[in-house]
Design an enzyme around this catalytic site. Sequence first.
Site, PDB file in Angstrom:
ATOM      1  N   ARG A 187      60.120  41.700   2.393  1.00 13.89           N
ATOM      2  CA  ARG A 187      61.193  41.711   1.388  1.00 13.89           C
ATOM      3  C   ARG A 187      61.344  43.102   0.757  1.00 13.89           C
ATOM      4  NH1 ARG A 187      61.992  43.302  -3.697  1.00 13.89           N
ATOM      5  NH2 ARG A 187      59.888  42.585  -4.216  1.00 13.89           N
ATOM      6  N   ASP A 188      60.355  43.529  -0.012  1.00 13.40           N
ATOM      7  CA  ASP A 188      60.497  44.803  -0.736  1.00 13.40           C
ATOM      8  C   ASP A 188      60.591  45.954   0.258  1.00 13.40           C
ATOM      9  OD1 ASP A 188      60.727  46.359  -2.965  1.00 13.40           O
ATOM     10  OD2 ASP A 188      58.710  46.014  -3.735  1.00 13.40           O
ATOM     11  N   HIS A 192      51.964  45.522  -9.081  1.00 18.83           N
ATOM     12  CA  HIS A 192      52.904  45.829  -7.990  1.00 18.83           C
ATOM     13  C   HIS A 192      53.210  47.323  -8.087  1.00 18.83           C
ATOM     14  CE1 HIS A 192      56.675  44.602  -5.625  1.00 18.83           C
ATOM     15  NE2 HIS A 192      57.039  45.790  -6.088  1.00 18.83           N
ATOM     16  N   HIS A 233      54.300  50.881  -6.591  1.00 20.42           N
ATOM     17  CA  HIS A 233      54.868  51.734  -5.551  1.00 20.42           C
ATOM     18  C   HIS A 233      54.062  53.030  -5.579  1.00 20.42           C
ATOM     19  CE1 HIS A 233      58.600  49.445  -4.373  1.00 20.42           C
ATOM     20  NE2 HIS A 233      58.137  48.726  -5.391  1.00 20.42           N
ATOM     21  N   CYS A 252      63.189  50.743  -3.604  1.00 19.20           N
ATOM     22  CA  CYS A 252      64.093  49.803  -4.261  1.00 19.20           C
ATOM     23  C   CYS A 252      65.490  50.398  -4.169  1.00 19.20           C
ATOM     24  CB  CYS A 252      63.692  49.579  -5.711  1.00 19.20           C
ATOM     25  SG  CYS A 252      64.865  48.524  -6.581  1.00 19.20           S
ATOM     26  N   ASN A 306      55.869  50.434  -1.468  1.00 16.33           N
ATOM     27  CA  ASN A 306      54.716  49.869  -2.171  1.00 16.33           C
ATOM     28  C   ASN A 306      53.449  50.457  -1.595  1.00 16.33           C
ATOM     29  OD1 ASN A 306      56.908  47.675  -1.943  1.00 16.33           O
ATOM     30  ND2 ASN A 306      55.671  47.067  -3.697  1.00 16.33           N
TER      31      ASN A 306
HETATM   32  P1  HMG Z   1      77.378  39.974  -9.724  1.00 18.51           P
HETATM   33  O1  HMG Z   1      78.344  40.716  -8.864  1.00 18.51           O
HETATM   34  O2  HMG Z   1      77.372  40.270 -11.196  1.00 18.51           O
HETATM   35  O3  HMG Z   1      77.490  38.391  -9.497  1.00 18.51           O
HETATM   36  O4  HMG Z   1      75.942  40.205  -9.135  1.00 18.51           O
HETATM   37  P2  HMG Z   1      78.596  37.339  -9.826  1.00 18.51           P
HETATM   38  O5  HMG Z   1      77.900  36.147 -10.385  1.00 18.51           O
HETATM   39  O6  HMG Z   1      79.738  37.956 -10.593  1.00 18.51           O
HETATM   40  O7  HMG Z   1      79.139  36.960  -8.366  1.00 18.51           O
HETATM   41  C1  HMG Z   1      79.837  37.906  -7.568  1.00 18.51           C
HETATM   42  C2  HMG Z   1      79.847  37.412  -6.117  1.00 18.51           C
HETATM   43  O8  HMG Z   1      78.499  37.363  -5.636  1.00 18.51           O
HETATM   44  C3  HMG Z   1      80.405  36.017  -5.955  1.00 18.51           C
HETATM   45  O9  HMG Z   1      80.993  35.948  -4.661  1.00 18.51           O
HETATM   46  C4  HMG Z   1      79.175  35.148  -5.932  1.00 18.51           C
HETATM   47  O10 HMG Z   1      79.359  33.941  -5.243  1.00 18.51           O
HETATM   48  C5  HMG Z   1      78.190  36.033  -5.184  1.00 18.51           C
HETATM   49  P3  HMG Z   1      82.584  36.172  -4.443  1.00 18.51           P
HETATM   50  O11 HMG Z   1      83.251  35.129  -5.286  1.00 18.51           O
HETATM   51  O12 HMG Z   1      82.868  37.574  -4.922  1.00 18.51           O
HETATM   52  O13 HMG Z   1      82.752  36.023  -2.967  1.00 18.51           O
HETATM   53  N1  HMG Z   1      76.795  35.732  -5.521  1.00 18.51           N
HETATM   54  C6  HMG Z   1      75.831  35.478  -4.604  1.00 18.51           C
HETATM   55  N2  HMG Z   1      75.853  35.434  -3.263  1.00 18.51           N
HETATM   56  C7  HMG Z   1      74.687  35.131  -2.639  1.00 18.51           C
HETATM   57  N3  HMG Z   1      73.526  34.896  -3.305  1.00 18.51           N
HETATM   58  C8  HMG Z   1      73.468  34.943  -4.642  1.00 18.51           C
HETATM   59  C9  HMG Z   1      74.665  35.243  -5.357  1.00 18.51           C
HETATM   60  N4  HMG Z   1      74.953  35.357  -6.659  1.00 18.51           N
HETATM   61  C10 HMG Z   1      76.255  35.655  -6.748  1.00 18.51           C
HETATM   62  N5  HMG Z   1      72.315  34.719  -5.276  1.00 18.51           N
HETATM   63  C11 HMG Z   1      73.689  39.489  -8.707  1.00 18.51           C
HETATM   64  C12 HMG Z   1      74.801  39.649  -9.741  1.00 18.51           C
HETATM   65  C13 HMG Z   1      72.415  39.160  -9.443  1.00 18.51           C
HETATM   66  C14 HMG Z   1      74.051  38.389  -7.732  1.00 18.51           C
HETATM   67  C15 HMG Z   1      73.571  40.844  -7.934  1.00 18.51           C
HETATM   68  O14 HMG Z   1      73.422  41.861  -8.879  1.00 18.51           O
HETATM   69  C16 HMG Z   1      72.405  40.857  -6.992  1.00 18.51           C
HETATM   70  O15 HMG Z   1      72.395  40.161  -5.995  1.00 18.51           O
HETATM   71  N6  HMG Z   1      71.382  41.703  -7.287  1.00 18.51           N
HETATM   72  C17 HMG Z   1      70.177  41.747  -6.495  1.00 18.51           C
HETATM   73  C18 HMG Z   1      69.609  43.103  -6.493  1.00 18.51           C
HETATM   74  C19 HMG Z   1      68.337  43.134  -5.698  1.00 18.51           C
HETATM   75  O16 HMG Z   1      68.068  42.296  -4.855  1.00 18.51           O
HETATM   76  N7  HMG Z   1      67.506  44.177  -5.955  1.00 18.51           N
HETATM   77  C20 HMG Z   1      66.290  44.390  -5.254  1.00 18.51           C
HETATM   78  C21 HMG Z   1      65.200  43.413  -5.633  1.00 18.51           C
HETATM   79  S1  HMG Z   1      64.381  43.799  -7.168  1.00 18.51           S
HETATM   80  C22 HMG Z   1      63.128  44.907  -6.707  1.00 18.51           C
HETATM   81  O17 HMG Z   1      63.084  45.366  -5.602  1.00 18.51           O
HETATM   82  C23 HMG Z   1      62.035  45.199  -7.690  1.00 18.51           C
HETATM   83  C24 HMG Z   1      60.720  44.458  -7.369  1.00 18.51           C
HETATM   84  O18 HMG Z   1      60.242  44.809  -6.073  1.00 18.51           O
HETATM   85  C25 HMG Z   1      59.638  44.822  -8.393  1.00 18.51           C
HETATM   86  C26 HMG Z   1      59.494  46.309  -8.615  1.00 18.51           C
HETATM   87  O19 HMG Z   1      59.216  47.062  -7.687  1.00 18.51           O
HETATM   88  O20 HMG Z   1      59.715  46.696  -9.768  1.00 18.51           O
HETATM   89  C27 HMG Z   1      60.923  42.945  -7.414  1.00 18.51           C
HETATM   90 MG    MG Z   2      59.021  46.636  -5.624  1.00 21.78          MG
END
Ligand code: HMG
Ligand code: MG
Length: 306
Positions: free
Chosen positions: A18-19, A210, A212, A243, A252
């Site tokens: 995933r990450d 966690h 990096h 990220c 990581n």
């Molecule tokens: P948004 O654009 O504000 O969402 O995104 P919305 O609710 O306005 O919806 C917009 C569109 O997205 C709609 O579709 C929804 O249906 C769709 P449309 O009508 O335009 O066709 N939608 C989805 N589709 C699939 N799955 C969903 C979903 N939700 C809405 N779950 C949202 C808000 C949270 C969805 C967006 O910002 C997002 O997906 N962000 C994810 C970012 C991400 O994955 N980042 C990386 C992971 S975090 C990380 O790596 C850190 C970590 O490792 C720890 C560390 O290292 O610190 C964990």
């Molecule tokens: Mg991470």
Amino acid sequence: MIKATKGVDVRLVEVGPRDGLQNEPEHTSAEFRAELVNQLSDCGLSTVEVGSFVSPKWVPQMASTDEVLDKVTRRDDVDLVALVPNMIGLDAAVAADVDQIAIFSAATESFSQKNINCSIAQSFERFKPVIEKSRQLNVPVRGYVSCVLGCPYEGKVSPEQVVPVVEHLFELGCYEVSLGDTIGVGTISSTRSLLRALSGICEPASIAVHFHDTFGQALPNILIALEHGISVIDSSIGGLGGCPYAGGASGNVATEDVVYMLNGMGVNTGVNLNELLEVSEFVFSYLKRGPASRVASASLGFSNQQ
Ligand code: HMG
Ligand code: MG
């Protein structure tokens, strides 16, 4: 509640599929991702993050996580985890039959906005129904806090910013909270200060770290975490990752490097290092480049000499 870990001193949470893969410029196939999860599980990793159910417009690399879960061999001794930002994600994750979900918040407002397009407070409102439904369905929920030691947009982050976010995730019902040094800027001192501050509000047994490894500080920081009684460590095969919303952050800490260090300390993780190194070779021959893991690179060098 979770399947993991009889007789293990430290539980590793493998986040590479995933990450790691969420950050690859070339999208990897569902077949490859599933095979990677299978191989990691076979090495003795009992918690593996398979992907995320986020918007494919935001992180296209994680589209098809449902296919990955469909293809993975299910095992009684391995928990498969997926990241979920909202109810749409939860419903998809449950339909794909994950063992656990992970929700993700942040210690800074800027990162929260860039990563999930809402404020920290709004994210908690979104998580409430997610956790409520997960509880009804008996799906354990892990929590993440990003940017616990530094933020790509706001710079230095203090323990006072992190503590309330961790507290809130526990209040909502997370069984464990993972502290994300998303951009890998933490040092022994800042890690120690954070863990001391958190010791006032929770048990070390409910905290994971966690790191990096951007500045090469992940292993020393893990050592500090172990000294504070923490026994869950997130790591990524070969040091894959970064990220998408933290430009310049490297992967990581590599799982191989953590296992090598812990083996040397006599700390049992249940993970077979030689098998892990084979998985590393599998991943990086697929990706057509070398691993960031020092242990994997060194082992490859030694085996080429023989
Ligand atoms: P948004 O654009 O504000 O969402 O995104 P919305 O609710 O306005 O919806 C917009 C569109 O997205 C709609 O579709 C929804 O249906 C769709 P449309 O009508 O335009 O066709 N939608 C989805 N589709 C699939 N799955 C969903 C979903 N939700 C809405 N779950 C949202 C808000 C949270 C969805 C967006 O910002 C997002 O997906 N962000 C994810 C970012 C991400 O994955 N980042 C990386 C992971 S975090 C990380 O790596 C850190 C970590 O490792 C720890 C560390 O290292 O610190 C964990
Ligand atoms: Mg991470």
